[in-house]
Design an enzyme around this catalytic site. Structure first.
Site, short mmCIF file in Angstrom:
data_model
loop_
_atom_site.label_atom_id
_atom_site.label_comp_id
_atom_site.label_asym_id
_atom_site.label_seq_id
_atom_site.Cartn_x
_atom_site.Cartn_y
_atom_site.Cartn_z
N HIS A 74 35.00 -3.82 -47.23
CA HIS A 74 36.00 -3.97 -49.03
C HIS A 74 35.56 -5.32 -48.99
O HIS A 74 36.19 -6.48 -48.35
CB HIS A 74 36.88 -3.81 -48.58
CG HIS A 74 38.29 -4.49 -49.88
ND1 HIS A 74 38.12 -4.08 -51.32
CD2 HIS A 74 39.16 -5.86 -50.26
CE1 HIS A 74 38.48 -5.22 -51.83
NE2 HIS A 74 39.54 -5.63 -51.05
N VAL A 100 47.37 -2.51 -46.70
CA VAL A 100 46.53 -2.91 -47.73
C VAL A 100 46.15 -4.90 -47.72
O VAL A 100 45.66 -4.94 -47.80
CB VAL A 100 48.00 -2.60 -49.06
CG1 VAL A 100 47.32 -4.23 -50.18
CG2 VAL A 100 48.06 -1.80 -49.79
N VAL A 154 51.70 -8.76 -54.59
CA VAL A 154 51.46 -7.51 -54.86
C VAL A 154 52.15 -6.13 -54.26
O VAL A 154 51.80 -4.85 -54.71
CB VAL A 154 49.69 -7.39 -53.41
CG1 VAL A 154 49.13 -5.48 -53.16
CG2 VAL A 154 48.67 -8.14 -54.47
N GLY A 178 55.82 -9.40 -52.71
CA GLY A 178 54.94 -10.78 -52.30
C GLY A 178 54.82 -9.76 -53.88
O GLY A 178 55.19 -9.35 -53.92
#
Length: 318
Positions: free
Chosen positions: A178, A121, A13, A11
């Site tokens: 977040h 993540v 990221v 991916g």
């Protein structure tokens, strides 16, 4: 002589994080891991990395594949897998689908890399960290998430631009979710050791507007380029280097807290924590009454959604 596995390396990221991590001198083996069907993509990435390493004179062993035994003896396993966030979508919208992915990987990591530090993540990262903690069975110190680290760096950059100073002179952090209920710690923000309110430029400083920019940054980037890639990649590498380098730095990450912040706890959420080779250790802090109220609200939101996700996973047979 350190080994790092990146799950979801094919991916965007994952690729960015893996390459940024490969620049850490102490890492001698990098595993590019993915799901079945991505073998060719991972193989191509491996050879692309090999070309890059040859160009810069970097010697590192890179392996790729979908066999979980590849992650054995990893000092750190980083999981970036999961459905990406699309334009107009909240991170919380991803929770249930990504929770199934993280629960499966957590069990896999516990089996094949039982002594690793597990770094999450995947969004929503606070909830996914709780899922990873529960289904890996690891102690809380060895499971953490990217959390508000990148948010804190974004705020740091905006403050530096406003006050026209080098970014290294700014010390600030964001705690909590977040996401939309993140909490900036203005009470702990300084420039060159000086409180913001004691600087001349403070009269034109608009903290709420700046936080709105931080909250919108991900959406802004996704709308224009399709994904956030390099910012997260470098942020992930910074945290990996801090842990694996035993640096004992205090950074804002998602960790399981008990009572470190005004006796608010029993949740995985963004807080200041000490990072070293043993993992992450939340730091007891005292903040202003307004910040306590905001943090409590953030914790209640994350705890509620986490409970919903755990109920969902139980219904799904996990």
């Amino acid at each position: 002589m350190l080994k790092v596995t990146v799950i979801g390396a094919s991916g965007k990221v994952g690729q960015s994080a893996a390459y940024a991590i490969s620049r850490i001198p102490s890492i001698t083996e990098l595993v590019l891991f993915g799901r079945e069907g991505n073998e060719e993509s991972l193989e191509g990435l491996k050879w692309d990395f090999a070309d890059a390493f040859a160009a810069v004179g970097r010697r590192i062993k890179v392996v790729s594949g979908v066999d979980p035994s590849l992650m054995q003896d990893s000092d750190m396993v980083i999981v970036t897998s999961g459905a990406p966030r699309h334009t107009g979508q909240d991170r919380i919208d991803l929770a249930k689908g990504n929770a199934k992915i993280i629960a499966n990987y957590a069990k896999m990591v516990a089996r094949y890399a039982p002594d690793t530090v597990f770094f999450i993540v995947t969004n929503p990262v606070d909830i996914m960290t709780a899922v990873a903690l529960k289904y890996s069975g690891f102690p809380p110190s060895r499971v953490f998430g990217l959390g508000t680290h990148l948010d804190s760096m974004r705020l740091k950059s905006f403050i530096a631009q406003h006050f026209k100073v080098h970014v290294s002179e700014v010390h600030t952090r964001i705690i909590g979710e977040h996401g939309d209920t993140m909490v900036p710690l203005w009470s702990a923000t300084t420039i060159g050791g000086i409180q913001l309110k004691n600087l001349p430029e403070f009269r034109t400083f608009t903290g709420e507007e700046m936080i709105d920019w931080v909250k919108a940054a991900g959406h802004y980037i996704i709308e224009r380029s399709g994904a956030t890639i390099y910012g997260p990649g470098e942020a992930i590498a910074t945290l990996a280097r801090t842990v694996l380098g035993n640096e004992n730095r205090i950074l804002s990450v998602t960790a399981y807290i008990r009572c470190e912040v005004h006796d608010i706890g029993d949740v995985c959420i963004g807080v200041p924590a000490m990072l070293n080779r043993k993992g992450v250790f939340p730091i007891p802090i005292r903040i202003s009454p307004e910040e306590v109220d905001d943090f409590q609200a953030s914790v209640e939101k994350i705890r509620r959604v986490t409970d919903e996700v755990f109920d969902y996973l139980e219904d799904e047979g996990f």
